[in-house]
Design a protein around this motif. Structure first.
Motif, short mmCIF file in Angstrom:
data_model
loop_
_atom_site.label_atom_id
_atom_site.label_comp_id
_atom_site.label_asym_id
_atom_site.label_seq_id
_atom_site.Cartn_x
_atom_site.Cartn_y
_atom_site.Cartn_z
N THR A 26 43.28 43.86 21.75
CA THR A 26 42.81 42.54 21.38
C THR A 26 42.02 42.62 20.11
O THR A 26 41.18 43.49 19.97
CB THR A 26 41.90 41.96 22.49
OG1 THR A 26 42.63 41.92 23.71
CG2 THR A 26 41.42 40.58 22.13
N SER A 258 50.59 44.39 28.48
CA SER A 258 51.67 43.41 28.38
C SER A 258 53.03 44.08 28.54
O SER A 258 53.98 43.47 29.07
CB SER A 258 51.61 42.68 27.03
OG SER A 258 51.73 43.59 25.95
N GLN A 276 46.39 41.88 39.02
CA GLN A 276 45.24 40.99 38.85
C GLN A 276 44.21 41.69 37.98
O GLN A 276 43.99 42.90 38.13
CB GLN A 276 44.62 40.66 40.20
CG GLN A 276 45.59 40.05 41.20
CD GLN A 276 44.92 39.71 42.52
OE1 GLN A 276 44.01 38.88 42.58
NE2 GLN A 276 45.36 40.36 43.59
N VAL A 277 43.59 40.96 37.07
CA VAL A 277 42.57 41.52 36.19
C VAL A 277 41.26 40.78 36.46
O VAL A 277 41.19 39.55 36.35
CB VAL A 277 42.97 41.39 34.71
CG1 VAL A 277 41.88 41.96 33.81
CG2 VAL A 277 44.30 42.12 34.45
N GLU A 278 40.21 41.53 36.79
CA GLU A 278 38.93 40.94 37.18
C GLU A 278 37.85 41.32 36.17
O GLU A 278 37.64 42.49 35.89
CB GLU A 278 38.54 41.42 38.57
CG GLU A 278 37.24 40.83 39.10
CD GLU A 278 36.94 41.28 40.51
OE1 GLU A 278 37.63 40.82 41.43
OE2 GLU A 278 36.02 42.12 40.68
N ASP A 279 37.14 40.32 35.62
CA ASP A 279 36.09 40.59 34.64
C ASP A 279 34.75 40.82 35.34
O ASP A 279 34.67 40.81 36.57
CB ASP A 279 36.01 39.48 33.59
CG ASP A 279 35.55 38.14 34.17
OD1 ASP A 279 35.01 38.10 35.30
OD2 ASP A 279 35.73 37.11 33.49
N LYS A 283 35.67 36.94 37.90
CA LYS A 283 36.77 36.00 37.71
C LYS A 283 38.07 36.78 37.58
O LYS A 283 38.15 37.74 36.83
CB LYS A 283 36.54 35.16 36.45
CG LYS A 283 35.33 34.23 36.55
CD LYS A 283 35.14 33.44 35.25
CE LYS A 283 33.93 32.53 35.35
NZ LYS A 283 33.70 31.80 34.07
N ARG A 284 39.08 36.33 38.30
CA ARG A 284 40.35 37.05 38.31
C ARG A 284 41.44 36.28 37.57
O ARG A 284 41.64 35.09 37.80
CB ARG A 284 40.82 37.32 39.74
CG ARG A 284 39.98 38.32 40.48
CD ARG A 284 40.65 38.74 41.79
NE ARG A 284 39.79 39.61 42.56
CZ ARG A 284 40.12 40.13 43.74
NH1 ARG A 284 41.32 39.86 44.26
NH2 ARG A 284 39.27 40.92 44.38
N GLU A 285 42.11 36.99 36.71
CA GLU A 285 43.29 36.45 36.05
C GLU A 285 44.50 37.06 36.73
O GLU A 285 44.69 38.28 36.71
CB GLU A 285 43.29 36.80 34.56
CG GLU A 285 44.50 36.28 33.81
CD GLU A 285 44.50 36.68 32.35
OE1 GLU A 285 45.49 36.39 31.66
OE2 GLU A 285 43.50 37.30 31.91
N LYS A 286 45.32 36.21 37.35
CA LYS A 286 46.48 36.69 38.08
C LYS A 286 47.72 36.61 37.20
O LYS A 286 47.89 35.66 36.45
CB LYS A 286 46.67 35.89 39.37
CG LYS A 286 45.51 36.02 40.34
CD LYS A 286 45.75 35.28 41.63
CE LYS A 286 44.58 35.47 42.59
NZ LYS A 286 44.82 34.78 43.90
N HIS A 287 48.56 37.63 37.30
CA HIS A 287 49.77 37.68 36.51
C HIS A 287 50.99 37.62 37.42
O HIS A 287 51.50 38.65 37.87
CB HIS A 287 49.81 38.96 35.67
CG HIS A 287 48.77 39.01 34.60
ND1 HIS A 287 48.98 38.56 33.32
CD2 HIS A 287 47.49 39.46 34.64
CE1 HIS A 287 47.88 38.72 32.60
NE2 HIS A 287 46.96 39.27 33.38
N TRP A 357 41.47 46.31 36.95
CA TRP A 357 42.70 45.69 37.44
C TRP A 357 42.89 46.01 38.90
O TRP A 357 42.46 47.05 39.39
CB TRP A 357 43.92 46.11 36.60
CG TRP A 357 44.31 47.56 36.70
CD1 TRP A 357 43.96 48.57 35.86
CD2 TRP A 357 45.16 48.14 37.70
NE1 TRP A 357 44.53 49.75 36.27
CE2 TRP A 357 45.27 49.52 37.39
CE3 TRP A 357 45.84 47.65 38.82
CZ2 TRP A 357 46.03 50.41 38.16
CZ3 TRP A 357 46.60 48.54 39.59
CH2 TRP A 357 46.68 49.88 39.25
#
Length: 489
Positions: A26, A258, A276-279, A283-287, A357
């Motif tokens: 990033t 990616s 799943q990515v957790e900060d 908070k989890r960002e699910k893919h 993750w």
């Protein structure tokens, strides 16, 4: 496939630094102010990175050093040292700072090939630990294994060094030798490896068709071009009538998030989770997948050197695509890193752990790894340590080196009848037979020449595909699943 010959950043001009390009790349907008140390500190302070008192404290420290230190100093080294200190304070082996030169080499490593010994390393409690040797690299061929601790290089200790400094000692030109002292769990004494640095060509994907319509795809790491190459090879195999697939991610240290998501989508049904990515705020960002399931059975082959993105793929295919995991438990790296290179403004780079993750079912595998559905190990001789060539071994000796020699002799067809380290008459007879076969003086004494010949014979055996127990069992498992599926129709 990009074929660049580049001397890549720390790891890969010697070893890959903890986490490779691990998971994500990033880049945020560059700071408005750049320049020397004061400019850098000011730009960080302007972005609320430092309170005024903190910036003043660092500035005062620099002034005091410049004014009072008994030798001239390089101001940029002070700034780099301060940032390195911050990264070390995190006590995270996967977060680190790279100066301009090593950062440039690191970015290039994403694309193709490099020169070095070919392994990924991290720093744990002041020790340089191997995450994984890259398949086919000098390190892999020499016998370096995941979890090995590198104690020294060419007589220089690495213990307590900052990771970049340690890797700089490992780096060197093609053809030069790196003499590594390795500490391995289960081995009483350090093991010495002499590795010749070489070009390591990262053709990250290779594929073939085995008898019975069984496709095999090997992935050495998840670089930027790996997703495209995997898709190409998968389509070729499917076009040849593939009935089942074996994906080999053994000794794969990881790569770009990616890319592994793109690969997993080719097998995970639409809507099912890949990762799943957790900060830090939980908070989890699910893919979820946008792909579709395959009609044929899939087995994933992994070992202790399968880390990071390899574990994401294994977890996703096991939990969301019904794949079978085979081999050994994986490395256990469950964090996500992002590389920041524009913000510092001078070509240097920070690689920072930003999240963890989780597998589709919410499991965090960090420092635990993933257990295979079917456990399969390689024969003992795959991991036997080299013999100490500074010594000789003869009848009535008793040592770990004799034990290793006995394992090697048995592996290459010379029966000793024991592997406990005692040099008995049967061992002596086996040594004499080996020496005669290899046109050495048949005196039954293991000296440097005999040890080197024995190790060369063992490497040749290990490189024989027929000896790859895990691969052969994996192919057999896919064949079994194909038959079971056919019988259920």
């Amino acid at each position: 496939m990009l074929k660049k010959r580049t001397a890549v950043f720390l790891v890969i001009a010697a070893l890959l630094c903890g986490g490779l390009l691990t998971m994500a790349l990033t880049q945020l907008p560059a700071p408005s102010q750049t320049g020397d140390g004061e400019g850098l500190l000011a730009s960080i302070a302007n972005k609320n990175g430092l309170e005024q008192s903190e910036a003043k404290k660092l500035g005062t420290a620099i002034d005091l050093i410049e004014s009072n230190y008994y030798k001239d100093i390089d101001r940029s080294k002070l700034i780099d040292g301060a940032i390195n200190g911050m990264m070390e304070a995190l006590e995270d082996p996967y977060s680190n700072y790279m100066g301009k030169e090593t950062a440039a080499q690191f970015e290039e490593s994403i694309e193709g090939s490099f020169t070095g010994i070919g392994a990924e390393v991290s720093s744990v409690d002041g020790n340089v630990i191997v995450v994984s040797p890259i398949k086919g690299s000098p390190a892999d061929k020499a016998g370096i294994r995941a979890k090995d601790a590198i104690l020294s290089v060419n007589g220089e200790s690495l213990q307590g060094l900052e990771l970049n400094a340690a890797v700089n000692k490992i780096r060197g030109p093609k053809g030069s030798k790196a003499v590594l002292q390795i500490k391995r769990a289960g081995s009483e004494q350090p093991i010495e490896y002499v590795i010749v640095r070489d070009d390591v060509d990262l053709e990250t994907v290779s594929a073939r068709m085995e008898k019975g319509g069984i496709g095999v795809i090997e992935i050495s790491q998840f670089s930027l071009n790996t997703g495209k190459r995997f898709e190409e090879e998968l389509k070729k195999l499917e076009g040849q009538g593939m009935k089942g697939l074996l994906i080999d991610v053994r000794n794969n240290p990881g790569g770009v998030l990616s890319v592994v998501i793109d690969i997993a989508e080719q097998f995970v049904p639409k809507g099912e989770l890949i990762v799943q990515v957790e900060d830090k705020d939980k908070k989890r960002e699910k893919h979820p997948s946008n792909g579709e399931a395959k009609s044929y059975p899939i087995t994933v082959l992994m070992n202790k050197g399968s880390a990071s993105a390899s574990e994401i793929l294994a977890g996703a295919l096991q939990q969301s695509a019904g794949a079978t995991l085979m081999g050994e438990h994986s490395f256990g790296k469950g964090t996500v890193q992002t590389s920041f290179d524009k913000q510092l403004g001078d070509g240097s780079l920070l690689k920072v752990t930003i999240a963890k993750w989780l597998t589709p079912n919410g499991t965090w595998i960090h420092e635990k790894g993933i257990e295979p559905d079917i456990k399969v190990s390689q024969p003992d001789y795959f991991t036997v340590a080299p013999i100490d060539k500074k010594k000789t071994y003869a009848y009535d000796a008793n040592s770990t080196d004799v034990k290793n020699a006995q394992i090697m002799l048995e592996a290459v067809g010379y029966k000793t009848g024991r592997s406990d380290g005692y040099f008995d008459r049967n061992t002596e007879k086996a040594v004499k037979s080996f020496q005669s076969k290899n046109k050495l003086k048949a005196d039954g004494i293991i000296n440097t020449a005999t040890a080197e010949a024995l190790e060369a014979a063992l490497i040749e055996k290990i490189q024989d595909p027929k000896e790859d127990n895990q691969m052969n069992r994996g192919i057999a498992e896919v064949r079994k699943e194909i038959a079971t599926k056919a019988s259920n129709k």
